[in-house]
Design a protein around this motif. Structure first.
Motif, PDB file in Angstrom:
ATOM      1  N   ILE A 178       2.452 -39.667   4.631  1.00 26.19           N
ATOM      2  CA  ILE A 178       2.836 -38.725   3.567  1.00 26.19           C
ATOM      3  C   ILE A 178       2.074 -39.153   2.155  1.00 26.19           C
ATOM      4  O   ILE A 178       1.329 -40.241   2.211  1.00 26.19           O
ATOM      5  CB  ILE A 178       4.345 -39.229   3.306  1.00 26.19           C
ATOM      6  N   SER A 179       2.119 -38.015   1.294  1.00 23.52           N
ATOM      7  CA  SER A 179       1.387 -38.225  -0.059  1.00 23.52           C
ATOM      8  C   SER A 179       2.746 -38.369  -0.974  1.00 23.52           C
ATOM      9  O   SER A 179       3.932 -38.404  -0.607  1.00 23.52           O
ATOM     10  CB  SER A 179       0.593 -37.025  -0.349  1.00 23.52           C
ATOM     11  N   ASP A 180       2.378 -38.592  -2.170  1.00 26.15           N
ATOM     12  CA  ASP A 180       3.287 -38.540  -3.204  1.00 26.15           C
ATOM     13  C   ASP A 180       4.173 -37.542  -3.415  1.00 26.15           C
ATOM     14  O   ASP A 180       5.381 -37.689  -3.626  1.00 26.15           O
ATOM     15  CB  ASP A 180       2.687 -38.843  -4.736  1.00 26.15           C
ATOM     16  N   ALA A 181       3.597 -36.021  -3.054  1.00 19.15           N
ATOM     17  CA  ALA A 181       4.505 -35.057  -3.023  1.00 19.15           C
ATOM     18  C   ALA A 181       3.404 -33.988  -2.216  1.00 19.15           C
ATOM     19  O   ALA A 181       2.425 -33.984  -2.356  1.00 19.15           O
ATOM     20  CB  ALA A 181       4.973 -34.654  -4.519  1.00 19.15           C
ATOM     21  N   GLY A 182       4.400 -33.020  -1.613  1.00 18.37           N
ATOM     22  CA  GLY A 182       3.740 -31.923  -0.802  1.00 18.37           C
ATOM     23  C   GLY A 182       2.951 -32.306   0.490  1.00 18.37           C
ATOM     24  O   GLY A 182       3.454 -33.070   1.068  1.00 18.37           O
ATOM     25  N   THR A 183       2.255 -31.651   1.148  1.00 15.82           N
ATOM     26  CA  THR A 183       1.497 -31.519   2.177  1.00 15.82           C
ATOM     27  C   THR A 183       0.288 -32.750   2.042  1.00 15.82           C
ATOM     28  O   THR A 183      -0.641 -32.615   1.298  1.00 15.82           O
ATOM     29  CB  THR A 183       1.059 -30.563   2.682  1.00 15.82           C
ATOM     30  N   PRO A 184       0.067 -33.743   2.714  1.00 16.42           N
ATOM     31  CA  PRO A 184      -0.803 -34.628   2.786  1.00 16.42           C
ATOM     32  C   PRO A 184      -2.289 -33.946   2.988  1.00 16.42           C
ATOM     33  O   PRO A 184      -2.196 -33.024   3.588  1.00 16.42           O
ATOM     34  CB  PRO A 184      -0.761 -35.715   3.622  1.00 16.42           C
ATOM     35  N   LEU A 185      -3.295 -34.397   2.417  1.00 17.45           N
ATOM     36  CA  LEU A 185      -4.761 -34.130   2.462  1.00 17.45           C
ATOM     37  C   LEU A 185      -5.087 -32.802   1.738  1.00 17.45           C
ATOM     38  O   LEU A 185      -6.300 -32.598   1.243  1.00 17.45           O
ATOM     39  CB  LEU A 185      -5.143 -33.492   4.077  1.00 17.45           C
ATOM     40  N   ILE A 186      -4.030 -31.765   1.097  1.00 21.33           N
ATOM     41  CA  ILE A 186      -4.334 -31.075   0.169  1.00 21.33           C
ATOM     42  C   ILE A 186      -4.535 -31.715  -1.226  1.00 21.33           C
ATOM     43  O   ILE A 186      -3.345 -31.879  -2.015  1.00 21.33           O
ATOM     44  CB  ILE A 186      -3.134 -30.031   0.265  1.00 21.33           C
ATOM     45  N   SER A 187      -5.628 -31.838  -1.651  1.00 25.44           N
ATOM     46  CA  SER A 187      -6.054 -32.655  -2.914  1.00 25.44           C
ATOM     47  C   SER A 187      -5.221 -33.978  -2.936  1.00 25.44           C
ATOM     48  O   SER A 187      -4.812 -34.470  -3.932  1.00 25.44           O
ATOM     49  CB  SER A 187      -5.337 -31.857  -4.299  1.00 25.44           C
ATOM     50  N   ASP A 188      -5.209 -34.476  -1.667  1.00 25.81           N
ATOM     51  CA  ASP A 188      -4.558 -35.903  -1.454  1.00 25.81           C
ATOM     52  C   ASP A 188      -5.141 -36.623  -0.390  1.00 25.81           C
ATOM     53  O   ASP A 188      -6.063 -36.017   0.418  1.00 25.81           O
ATOM     54  CB  ASP A 188      -3.064 -35.787  -1.041  1.00 25.81           C
ATOM     55  N   PRO A 189      -5.125 -37.865  -0.408  1.00 27.66           N
ATOM     56  CA  PRO A 189      -5.909 -38.837   0.762  1.00 27.66           C
ATOM     57  C   PRO A 189      -5.331 -38.291   2.002  1.00 27.66           C
ATOM     58  O   PRO A 189      -4.374 -37.763   2.184  1.00 27.66           O
ATOM     59  CB  PRO A 189      -5.303 -40.159   0.494  1.00 27.66           C
ATOM     60  N   GLY A 190      -6.317 -38.671   3.088  1.00 32.27           N
ATOM     61  CA  GLY A 190      -5.821 -38.174   4.617  1.00 32.27           C
ATOM     62  C   GLY A 190      -6.873 -37.779   5.404  1.00 32.27           C
ATOM     63  O   GLY A 190      -6.816 -37.945   6.569  1.00 32.27           O
ATOM     64  N   TYR A 191      -7.747 -37.103   4.778  1.00 30.61           N
ATOM     65  CA  TYR A 191      -8.876 -36.554   5.329  1.00 30.61           C
ATOM     66  C   TYR A 191      -9.710 -37.305   6.388  1.00 30.61           C
ATOM     67  O   TYR A 191      -9.842 -37.389   7.684  1.00 30.61           O
ATOM     68  CB  TYR A 191     -10.138 -35.775   4.609  1.00 30.61           C
ATOM     69  N   HIS A 192     -10.138 -38.519   5.815  1.00 32.87           N
ATOM     70  CA  HIS A 192     -10.972 -39.453   6.712  1.00 32.87           C
ATOM     71  C   HIS A 192     -10.008 -40.235   7.656  1.00 32.87           C
ATOM     72  O   HIS A 192     -10.516 -40.332   8.764  1.00 32.87           O
ATOM     73  CB  HIS A 192     -11.688 -40.658   5.703  1.00 32.87           C
ATOM     74  N   LEU A 193      -8.931 -40.548   7.417  1.00 33.15           N
ATOM     75  CA  LEU A 193      -7.874 -41.066   8.499  1.00 33.15           C
ATOM     76  C   LEU A 193      -7.700 -40.136   9.550  1.00 33.15           C
ATOM     77  O   LEU A 193      -7.770 -40.428  10.750  1.00 33.15           O
ATOM     78  CB  LEU A 193      -6.675 -41.233   7.715  1.00 33.15           C
ATOM     79  N   VAL A 194      -7.474 -38.753   9.294  1.00 33.88           N
ATOM     80  CA  VAL A 194      -6.996 -37.877  10.193  1.00 33.88           C
ATOM     81  C   VAL A 194      -8.447 -37.620  11.108  1.00 33.88           C
ATOM     82  O   VAL A 194      -8.262 -37.602  12.672  1.00 33.88           O
ATOM     83  CB  VAL A 194      -6.562 -36.453   9.918  1.00 33.88           C
ATOM     84  N   SER A 195      -9.511 -37.647  10.750  1.00 32.13           N
ATOM     85  CA  SER A 195     -10.962 -37.439  11.254  1.00 32.13           C
ATOM     86  C   SER A 195     -11.069 -38.597  12.272  1.00 32.13           C
ATOM     87  O   SER A 195     -11.518 -38.382  13.271  1.00 32.13           O
ATOM     88  CB  SER A 195     -11.847 -37.405  10.362  1.00 32.13           C
ATOM     89  N   HIS A 196     -10.867 -39.738  11.696  1.00 30.54           N
ATOM     90  CA  HIS A 196     -10.959 -41.015  12.667  1.00 30.54           C
ATOM     91  C   HIS A 196     -10.248 -40.886  13.800  1.00 30.54           C
ATOM     92  O   HIS A 196     -10.407 -41.432  14.782  1.00 30.54           O
ATOM     93  CB  HIS A 196     -11.021 -42.339  11.542  1.00 30.54           C
TER      94      HIS A 196
END
Length: 281
Positions: free
Chosen positions: A83-101
Protein backbone atom coordinates in the motif's frame (compact mmCIF):
# COMPACT_ATOMS: atom_id res chain seq x y z
CA UNK A 1 -9.56 -14.13 -0.39
CA UNK A 2 -7.63 -16.19 -2.95
CA UNK A 3 -5.23 -18.21 -0.80
CA UNK A 4 -2.48 -18.45 -3.44
CA UNK A 5 0.85 -16.90 -2.47
CA UNK A 6 1.10 -13.48 -4.10
CA UNK A 7 2.00 -9.84 -3.81
CA UNK A 8 -1.26 -7.89 -3.58
CA UNK A 9 -1.41 -4.28 -4.79
CA UNK A 10 -4.01 -2.62 -2.57
CA UNK A 11 -5.32 0.94 -3.17
CA UNK A 12 -6.32 2.92 -0.09
CA UNK A 13 -8.59 6.00 0.26
CA UNK A 14 -7.28 9.35 -0.97
CA UNK A 15 -9.34 11.19 1.63
CA UNK A 16 -12.72 9.63 2.36
CA UNK A 17 -12.40 6.48 4.49
CA UNK A 18 -15.72 5.30 3.08
CA UNK A 19 -13.86 4.51 -0.14
CA UNK A 20 -11.99 1.60 1.47
CA UNK A 21 -13.37 -1.52 -0.22
CA UNK A 22 -14.40 -4.68 1.67
CA UNK A 23 -11.99 -6.68 -0.48
CA UNK A 24 -9.09 -4.35 0.43
CA UNK A 25 -9.86 -4.84 4.13
CA UNK A 26 -10.07 -8.61 3.66
CA UNK A 27 -6.73 -8.81 1.86
CA UNK A 28 -4.93 -6.57 4.36
CA UNK A 29 -6.33 -8.65 7.22
CA UNK A 30 -5.30 -12.01 5.78
CA UNK A 31 -1.84 -11.42 4.29
CA UNK A 32 1.21 -12.12 6.42
CA UNK A 33 2.75 -8.70 5.96
CA UNK A 34 1.90 -5.22 4.63
CA UNK A 35 4.60 -3.14 2.94
CA UNK A 36 3.82 0.55 3.51
CA UNK A 37 5.30 3.74 2.14
CA UNK A 38 5.14 5.14 5.69
CA UNK A 39 4.27 2.71 8.50
CA UNK A 40 3.23 5.49 10.91
CA UNK A 41 0.91 7.08 8.37
CA UNK A 42 -0.61 3.76 7.31
CA UNK A 43 -0.86 2.64 10.94
CA UNK A 44 -3.67 5.13 11.51
CA UNK A 45 -5.63 3.76 8.54
CA UNK A 46 -5.09 0.14 9.53
CA UNK A 47 -6.09 0.86 13.14
CA UNK A 48 -9.30 2.52 11.96
CA UNK A 49 -10.33 -0.69 10.20
CA UNK A 50 -9.13 -3.00 12.96
CA UNK A 51 -6.30 -4.46 10.86
CA UNK A 52 -3.45 -5.74 13.03
CA UNK A 53 -1.25 -7.28 10.31
CA UNK A 54 2.47 -6.64 10.74
CA UNK A 55 3.87 -3.79 8.63
CA UNK A 56 7.27 -2.91 7.15
CA UNK A 57 8.45 0.26 5.41
CA UNK A 58 8.99 0.24 1.66
CA UNK A 59 9.81 3.61 0.12
CA UNK A 60 12.00 5.21 -2.54
CA UNK A 61 15.15 4.88 -0.47
CA UNK A 62 14.94 1.17 0.40
CA UNK A 63 12.72 -0.37 -2.27
CA UNK A 64 15.47 -2.11 -4.24
CA UNK A 65 16.96 -3.61 -1.09
CA UNK A 66 13.56 -4.71 0.22
CA UNK A 67 12.50 -6.33 -3.06
CA UNK A 68 14.72 -9.42 -2.72
CA UNK A 69 13.74 -9.87 0.94
CA UNK A 70 10.06 -9.75 -0.01
CA UNK A 71 10.64 -12.35 -2.74
CA UNK A 72 12.21 -14.56 -0.06
CA UNK A 73 9.07 -14.19 2.08
CA UNK A 74 6.91 -15.14 -0.88
CA UNK A 75 9.13 -18.16 -1.48
CA UNK A 76 8.50 -19.14 2.14
CA UNK A 77 4.74 -19.13 1.45
CA UNK A 78 3.91 -15.72 2.91
CA UNK A 79 1.57 -13.46 0.92
CA UNK A 80 2.30 -9.75 1.14
CA UNK A 81 0.29 -6.60 0.39
CA UNK A 82 1.69 -3.31 -0.87
CA UNK A 83 0.00 0.00 0.00
CA UNK A 84 1.06 3.63 -0.39
CA UNK A 85 0.17 6.63 1.76
CA UNK A 86 -3.01 7.07 -0.30
CA UNK A 87 -4.44 5.92 -3.61
CA UNK A 88 -3.10 3.22 -5.90
CA UNK A 89 0.51 2.12 -5.31
CA UNK A 90 3.05 2.81 -8.10
CA UNK A 91 1.11 5.85 -9.41
CA UNK A 92 3.71 8.50 -8.48
CA UNK A 93 4.47 6.25 -5.51
CA UNK A 94 7.01 3.46 -4.82
CA UNK A 95 6.46 -0.09 -6.03
CA UNK A 96 7.69 -0.37 -9.61
CA UNK A 97 10.99 -2.08 -8.78
CA UNK A 98 9.28 -4.39 -6.31
CA UNK A 99 6.55 -5.48 -8.71
CA UNK A 100 9.06 -6.00 -11.51
CA UNK A 101 11.33 -8.10 -9.30
CA UNK A 102 8.45 -10.18 -7.93
CA UNK A 103 7.16 -10.96 -11.42
CA UNK A 104 10.63 -11.79 -12.71
CA UNK A 105 11.01 -14.15 -9.76
CA UNK A 106 7.95 -16.08 -10.89
CA UNK A 107 5.42 -15.02 -8.24
CA UNK A 108 1.93 -13.66 -8.87
CA UNK A 109 1.11 -9.98 -8.53
CA UNK A 110 -2.61 -9.45 -7.90
CA UNK A 111 -3.96 -5.89 -8.26
CA UNK A 112 -7.11 -4.65 -6.55
CA UNK A 113 -9.10 -1.81 -8.12
CA UNK A 114 -9.60 1.29 -6.04
CA UNK A 115 -8.96 4.99 -5.46
CA UNK A 116 -6.62 6.96 -7.71
CA UNK A 117 -6.53 10.75 -7.51
CA UNK A 118 -5.67 11.24 -11.20
CA UNK A 119 -8.56 9.16 -12.54
CA UNK A 120 -11.03 10.39 -9.94
CA UNK A 121 -10.27 14.03 -10.78
CA UNK A 122 -10.32 13.42 -14.55
CA UNK A 123 -13.77 11.84 -14.37
CA UNK A 124 -15.22 15.08 -12.98
CA UNK A 125 -13.06 17.58 -14.87
CA UNK A 126 -15.14 18.08 -17.99
CA UNK A 127 -11.98 17.70 -20.09
CA UNK A 128 -11.68 15.05 -22.83
CA UNK A 129 -11.09 11.68 -21.19
CA UNK A 130 -10.87 9.43 -24.25
CA UNK A 131 -7.13 10.04 -24.54
CA UNK A 132 -4.98 11.36 -21.71
CA UNK A 133 -1.42 11.25 -20.40
CA UNK A 134 -0.51 11.06 -16.73
CA UNK A 135 2.73 13.00 -16.24
CA UNK A 136 3.19 12.82 -12.47
CA UNK A 137 4.87 15.84 -10.87
CA UNK A 138 6.39 18.60 -12.98
CA UNK A 139 10.09 19.33 -12.26
CA UNK A 140 10.67 21.66 -9.34
CA UNK A 141 13.27 23.82 -11.09
CA UNK A 142 11.92 26.53 -13.38
CA UNK A 143 13.92 25.74 -16.52
CA UNK A 144 13.31 21.99 -16.30
CA UNK A 145 9.60 22.66 -15.74
CA UNK A 146 9.44 24.95 -18.77
CA UNK A 147 11.33 22.41 -20.91
CA UNK A 148 8.91 19.67 -19.91
CA UNK A 149 5.86 21.77 -20.76
CA UNK A 150 7.42 22.81 -24.05
CA UNK A 151 7.87 19.12 -24.86
CA UNK A 152 4.15 18.56 -24.16
CA UNK A 153 2.86 21.81 -25.70
CA UNK A 154 1.52 20.22 -28.89
CA UNK A 155 0.31 16.98 -27.32
CA UNK A 156 -3.41 16.64 -28.21
CA UNK A 157 -4.21 14.50 -25.17
CA UNK A 158 -5.50 15.78 -21.83
CA UNK A 159 -2.44 16.13 -19.57
CA UNK A 160 -2.67 15.18 -15.89
CA UNK A 161 -0.18 16.35 -13.27
CA UNK A 162 0.11 16.04 -9.52
CA UNK A 163 1.20 19.21 -7.76
CA UNK A 164 2.14 20.29 -4.26
CA UNK A 165 0.63 23.34 -2.53
CA UNK A 166 3.88 25.31 -2.31
CA UNK A 167 4.59 24.88 -6.05
CA UNK A 168 1.15 25.32 -7.60
CA UNK A 169 1.60 29.05 -8.33
CA UNK A 170 4.97 28.41 -9.96
CA UNK A 171 3.59 25.63 -12.16
CA UNK A 172 0.56 27.66 -13.26
CA UNK A 173 2.82 30.63 -14.03
CA UNK A 174 5.06 28.47 -16.20
CA UNK A 175 2.01 27.09 -17.98
CA UNK A 176 0.89 30.61 -18.83
CA UNK A 177 4.37 31.37 -20.19
CA UNK A 178 4.78 28.16 -22.21
CA UNK A 179 1.26 27.07 -23.15
CA UNK A 180 -0.39 30.49 -23.27
CA UNK A 181 -2.85 32.06 -20.86
CA UNK A 182 -5.90 30.80 -22.80
CA UNK A 183 -5.10 27.08 -22.44
CA UNK A 184 -7.98 25.47 -20.54
CA UNK A 185 -7.11 23.82 -17.25
CA UNK A 186 -8.92 22.23 -14.32
CA UNK A 187 -7.38 22.26 -10.86
CA UNK A 188 -8.85 19.65 -8.53
CA UNK A 189 -7.91 20.13 -4.88
CA UNK A 190 -8.53 17.83 -1.90
CA UNK A 191 -10.50 15.34 -4.01
CA UNK A 192 -12.97 13.26 -1.90
CA UNK A 193 -12.15 15.34 1.20
CA UNK A 194 -14.22 17.92 3.08
CA UNK A 195 -12.84 20.93 1.21
CA UNK A 196 -12.85 19.42 -2.28
CA UNK A 197 -12.81 22.13 -4.96
CA UNK A 198 -12.55 22.25 -8.74
CA UNK A 199 -11.31 25.42 -10.46
CA UNK A 200 -11.64 25.52 -14.24
CA UNK A 201 -11.04 28.00 -17.04
CA UNK A 202 -8.14 29.60 -18.92
CA UNK A 203 -4.91 28.95 -17.04
CA UNK A 204 -4.30 32.68 -16.57
CA UNK A 205 -7.64 33.03 -14.76
CA UNK A 206 -7.03 29.97 -12.60
CA UNK A 207 -3.62 31.37 -11.68
CA UNK A 208 -5.20 34.68 -10.66
CA UNK A 209 -7.71 32.88 -8.44
CA UNK A 210 -5.05 30.72 -6.81
CA UNK A 211 -2.76 33.71 -6.24
CA UNK A 212 -5.50 35.73 -4.56
CA UNK A 213 -6.88 32.92 -2.37
CA UNK A 214 -4.44 31.22 0.04
CA UNK A 215 -6.98 28.43 0.62
CA UNK A 216 -6.39 27.28 -2.97
CA UNK A 217 -2.75 26.74 -2.08
CA UNK A 218 -3.46 23.99 0.45
CA UNK A 219 -3.93 20.24 0.23
CA UNK A 220 -3.35 17.65 -2.48
CA UNK A 221 -3.73 18.93 -6.06
CA UNK A 222 -4.43 17.32 -9.41
CA UNK A 223 -3.83 19.72 -12.30
CA UNK A 224 -5.35 18.81 -15.66
CA UNK A 225 -4.62 20.59 -18.94
CA UNK A 226 -6.63 20.45 -22.16
CA UNK A 227 -4.61 18.99 -25.01
CA UNK A 228 -3.35 21.11 -27.88
CA UNK A 229 -6.05 22.15 -30.32
CA UNK A 230 -5.22 23.78 -33.64
CA UNK A 231 -7.62 26.58 -34.61
CA UNK A 232 -10.30 25.47 -37.05
CA UNK A 233 -8.72 27.55 -39.79
CA UNK A 234 -5.22 26.37 -38.91
CA UNK A 235 -4.06 23.32 -40.84
CA UNK A 236 -0.70 23.18 -39.11
CA UNK A 237 0.38 19.68 -38.14
CA UNK A 238 2.08 19.38 -34.73
CA UNK A 239 5.84 18.96 -34.92
CA UNK A 240 5.69 15.77 -32.87
CA UNK A 241 3.35 14.22 -35.47
CA UNK A 242 5.63 15.25 -38.32
CA UNK A 243 8.58 13.65 -36.57
CA UNK A 244 6.60 10.44 -36.08
CA UNK A 245 5.60 10.44 -39.75
CA UNK A 246 9.22 10.89 -40.88
CA UNK A 247 10.40 8.01 -38.70
CA UNK A 248 7.65 5.70 -39.95
CA UNK A 249 8.36 6.61 -43.56
CA UNK A 250 11.85 5.20 -43.16
CA UNK A 251 10.31 1.73 -42.90
CA UNK A 252 6.81 2.00 -44.37
CA UNK A 253 5.03 3.38 -47.45
CA UNK A 254 3.73 6.91 -46.95
CA UNK A 255 0.06 5.89 -46.90
CA UNK A 256 0.59 3.33 -44.16
CA UNK A 257 2.90 5.65 -42.20
CA UNK A 258 0.33 8.46 -42.36
CA UNK A 259 -2.43 6.17 -41.06
CA UNK A 260 -0.34 5.02 -38.10
CA UNK A 261 0.90 8.52 -37.24
CA UNK A 262 -2.67 9.83 -37.40
CA UNK A 263 -3.83 7.13 -35.00
CA UNK A 264 -1.00 7.85 -32.56
CA UNK A 265 -1.60 11.60 -32.46
CA UNK A 266 -5.36 11.79 -33.00
CA UNK A 267 -5.10 13.55 -36.37
CA UNK A 268 -6.67 13.07 -39.80
CA UNK A 269 -4.65 10.66 -41.89
CA UNK A 270 -5.46 12.55 -45.11
CA UNK A 271 -3.81 15.68 -43.71
CA UNK A 272 -0.67 13.74 -42.83
CA UNK A 273 -0.68 11.95 -46.18
CA UNK A 274 -1.00 15.29 -47.99
CA UNK A 275 1.83 16.72 -45.93
CA UNK A 276 3.99 13.72 -46.80
CA UNK A 277 3.35 14.12 -50.51
CA UNK A 278 4.10 17.83 -50.43
CA UNK A 279 7.25 17.23 -48.40
CA UNK A 280 8.36 14.40 -50.67
CA UNK A 281 8.69 11.94 -47.78
Amino acid sequence: MDQSVALYIVPTPIGNLGDMSPRAIEVLTQVALIACEDTRHSGKLLSHFGISTKTIALHDHNERARAQWIVEQLAAGQSIALISDAGTPLISDPGYHLVSHVRQSGFSVIPLPGPCAAITALSASGLPSDRFSFEGFLPSKEKARADKLLELKEDPRTLIFYESPHRIEHSLTTMVEVLGGERQVVMAREVTKTFETFLSGPVAEVLATVSSDPNQQKGEIVLMVHGHRAAEDDDAIPTVAINTLKLLCEELPLKKAAAIAAQIHGLKKNALYKFGLESDL
